[in-house]
Design an enzyme around this catalytic site. Structure first.
Site, PDB file in Angstrom:
ATOM      1  N   SER A 243      40.608  71.948  18.323  1.00 52.17           N
ATOM      2  CA  SER A 243      39.933  71.985  17.160  1.00 52.17           C
ATOM      3  C   SER A 243      40.727  72.880  16.020  1.00 52.17           C
ATOM      4  CB  SER A 243      38.643  72.503  17.106  1.00 52.17           C
ATOM      5  OG  SER A 243      38.540  73.892  17.436  1.00 52.17           O
ATOM      6  N   GLU A 264      48.617  71.305  17.463  1.00 51.88           N
ATOM      7  CA  GLU A 264      48.085  69.951  17.241  1.00 51.88           C
ATOM      8  C   GLU A 264      46.677  69.992  17.148  1.00 51.88           C
ATOM      9  OE1 GLU A 264      46.820  66.677  18.015  1.00 51.88           O
ATOM     10  OE2 GLU A 264      47.734  66.560  20.051  1.00 51.88           O
ATOM     11  N   CYS A 298      42.202  62.675  18.915  1.00 52.72           N
ATOM     12  CA  CYS A 298      42.225  63.393  17.734  1.00 52.72           C
ATOM     13  C   CYS A 298      43.142  62.206  16.524  1.00 52.72           C
ATOM     14  CB  CYS A 298      43.424  64.513  17.748  1.00 52.72           C
ATOM     15  SG  CYS A 298      44.899  64.108  18.564  1.00 52.72           S
TER      16      CYS A 298
HETATM   17  C1  UN1 Z   1      45.079  63.225  21.164  1.00 59.08           C
HETATM   18  O1  UN1 Z   1      43.929  62.713  20.737  1.00 59.08           O
HETATM   19  O2  UN1 Z   1      44.994  64.525  21.414  1.00 59.08           O
HETATM   20  O3  UN1 Z   1      48.073  58.579  19.894  1.00 59.08           O
HETATM   21  C2  UN1 Z   1      46.459  62.795  21.607  1.00 59.08           C
HETATM   22  C3  UN1 Z   1      47.219  58.525  20.587  1.00 59.08           C
HETATM   23  C4  UN1 Z   1      47.559  59.181  22.043  1.00 59.08           C
HETATM   24  C5  UN1 Z   1      47.367  60.515  22.033  1.00 59.08           C
HETATM   25  C6  UN1 Z   1      46.266  61.111  21.402  1.00 59.08           C
HETATM   26  N1  UN1 Z   1      48.771  58.654  22.517  1.00 59.08           N
HETATM   27  O4  UN1 Z   1      46.183  58.088  20.526  1.00 59.08           O
END
Ligand code: UN1
Length: 510
Positions: A243, A264, A298
């Site tokens: 988060s 990230e 994410c």
């Molecule tokens: C994440 O949600 O932390 O692009 C990573 C994507 C995946 C990775 C997501 N390859 O949805």
């Protein structure tokens, strides 16, 4: 088709009680953590967590391992990572199933996550022969200049529950070929998948006569072990996924000691749908982006800006597609959406829906908690909400399957709203008009780290650099030249003349 979960656990070396610290040996004497499956709210197994003193034991082996590992030539480190990739291939179905059991994403996505690990291992193997530095022409005669990339040392990796294994591997495989050793602190919601990965990696190190502490693990509490880790001056880099609130804490503490971070963090990813787009493709892309992983990526699609000419048509298509989403046990074939991670996540989804309504939103479908069919209370219907404008709730990241629809009549206006949120991870535009596409990808277009045309916001390949701007944290992981963040750069100048000319033509004492 049913999955024999006892067999899955056995194949991955997970016992009913496990230790949370690994530095070549397994140990732990802290609080007992229960791994609860979101599928039925039942305990899968327990983990005896590490204490802060035990963190020290993990660190000291990882440091020792660094002295050995940095002397292994890069391509030979690549060979070790190749073998770890083979181990992951052999365990793909089991590890994918454990991801599903512990995190709740459907098995196809669980296996997809393991595939990302295999892909990044392959990428790292190639990279292990390509960690190039530049050479420069010196301004002085008979001088040579070049740069080298050296390993950093012991690094820290903090990962989140939603991609419990892939995100570790993006960091771990790259850091390993770079010559770093590492300590991984996984999410307390998904400790078993971390233990399973450690076991696969450790076997390869041991089989090759190397210290398995190259990839170390510490499962411990955020307030004790987590804080100790981010304050630890001996860790030159902390790579953290989670988060924005967590990332701000990590950034502040690690920045305060002038350490490095790769952050990230949250995303609030949007798709702009132009009136020049293929509606069938758009519908599928939005469905996968917003409902996939129950909206807990994410990169999940959270906002859609739709041109007014096609607004009603797309809205209808989406609502009808949402009715067909099969919700249920994520281990069952045919299920498209499993549970949310826990009751807290369900509550925050409910709160966001209430908030959206009070800000003028109209719920078009979904949002209900499926309490009757699933007494654990983790299952919901994915929700579409029509919003009159991009009010506060639309600017927040709610980690759940809520999709906000917004109408626009010109691209500039849509772009402005698109960028007017605090996060900047992933973005997409659907259009067959080259002018619109180029505008979106240009410096006056999307302000995100990832910007796609005619592809949704989620499901990125590992070959690109992954991460985003603003409150997403600015870090980049996985492919391209992200590896540079795991190394230190050294500029070297060598004088092979018998004179000592100074740069800038300075005469000094001669
Ligand atoms: C994440 O949600 O932390 O692009 C990573 C994507 C995946 C990775 C997501 N390859 O949805």
């Amino acid at each position: 088709m049913s999955i024999d979960t006892a067999k899955v656990l056995e194949n991955l070396g997970i016992q009913s009680q496990n230790y949370g610290a690994f530095n070549g040996e397994w140990f732990g004497s802290g609080e007992v953590l229960e791994s609860i499956s979101p599928i039925d709210g039942k305990k899968i197994a327990t983990v005896v967590q590490a204490t802060t003193e035990e963190y020290e034991k993990v660190y000291s082996e990882a440091e020792k391992a660094f002295k050995e590992w940095r002397m292994v030539p890069g391509p030979k480190r690549g060979e070790i990572v190749r073998q770890i990739g083979e181990g992951l291939r052999a365990h793909k179905d089991d590890l994918g199933a454990l991801v599903t059991l512990e995190m709740g994403k459907i098995w196809a996505e669980g296996k997809g996550e393991v595939q990302e690990m295999i892909d990044i291992a392959d990428f790292a193997v190639g990279l292990s022969r390509q960690m190039y530095g530049r050479t420069m022409h010196s301004e002085r005669p008979l001088h040579r200049m070049y740069e080298q990339w050296h390993p950093l040392g012991v690094i820290g990796i903090i990962s989140a529950f939603n991609f419990p294994v892939a995100v570790w591997s993006w960091n771990a495989m790259i850091a390993a070929v770079c010559g770093d050793t590492m300590i991984w602190k996984p999410s307390p919601k998904t400790p078993l998948t971390a233990i399973a990965c450690q076991k696969i990696a450790a076997k390869v190190f041991v089989d090759n006569g190397l210290s398995p502490a190259v990839m170390s693990l510490v499962i411990g509490e955020t307030e004790t072990v987590g804080e100790k880790m981010i304050h630890d001056k001996r860790l030159p880099l902390i790579s953290a996924t989670g988060s924005t609130r967590m990332g701000k804490r990590v950034g502040e503490v690690v920045g305060g000691r002038l350490g490095r971070t790769i952050l990230e963090l949250g995303g609030n990813n949007a798709i702009i749908v132009s009136n020049n787009s293929d509606m069938k493709m758009v519908t599928r892309a939005i469905l996968f982006g917003a409902v996939g992983t129950a909206g807990q990526r994410c990169t999940s699609t959270r906002r859609v800006f739709i041109h007014e000419d096609i607004y009603d048509e797309l809205k209808e298509k989406l609502v009808s597609a949402y009715q067909q989403v099969s919700i249920g046990n994520p281990l069952d074939e045919g299920t498209l959406m499993g549970p949310l991670i826990d009751n807290l996540a369900v509550q925050s989804m409910q709160d966001a829906i209430t908030e959206a309504k009070s800000q003028g939103g109209t719920v078009l479908c979904g949002g209900e908690v499926l309490q009757e069919d699933f007494p654990c209370g983790n299952y919901v219907k994915p929700c579409i909400i029509e919003m009159p404008n991009q009010s506060q709730i639309v600017q927040d990241e709610t980690f759940a399957p809520i999709l906000y629809l917004l109408k626009f009549n010109n691209i500039e206006e849509a772009l402005h709203s698109h960028n007017a949120v605090p996060q900047g991870l992933s973005s997409a535009m659907f259009t067959t008009n080259v002018l619109e596409a180029e505008t979106f990808l240009s410096h006056m277009g999307s302000d995100c780290g990832i910007a796609n045309i005619n592809i949704g916001t989620s499901g990125a390949e590992i070959g690109g650099a992954f991460g985003g701007e603003k409150e997403t944290g600015g870090g980049r992981e996985a492919g391209s030249d992200s590896w540079k963040a795991y190394m230190r750069r050294q500029t070297n100048t060598i004088n092979w003349s018998k004179e000592l000319p100074l740069a800038q033509g300075i005469k000094f004492g001669d």
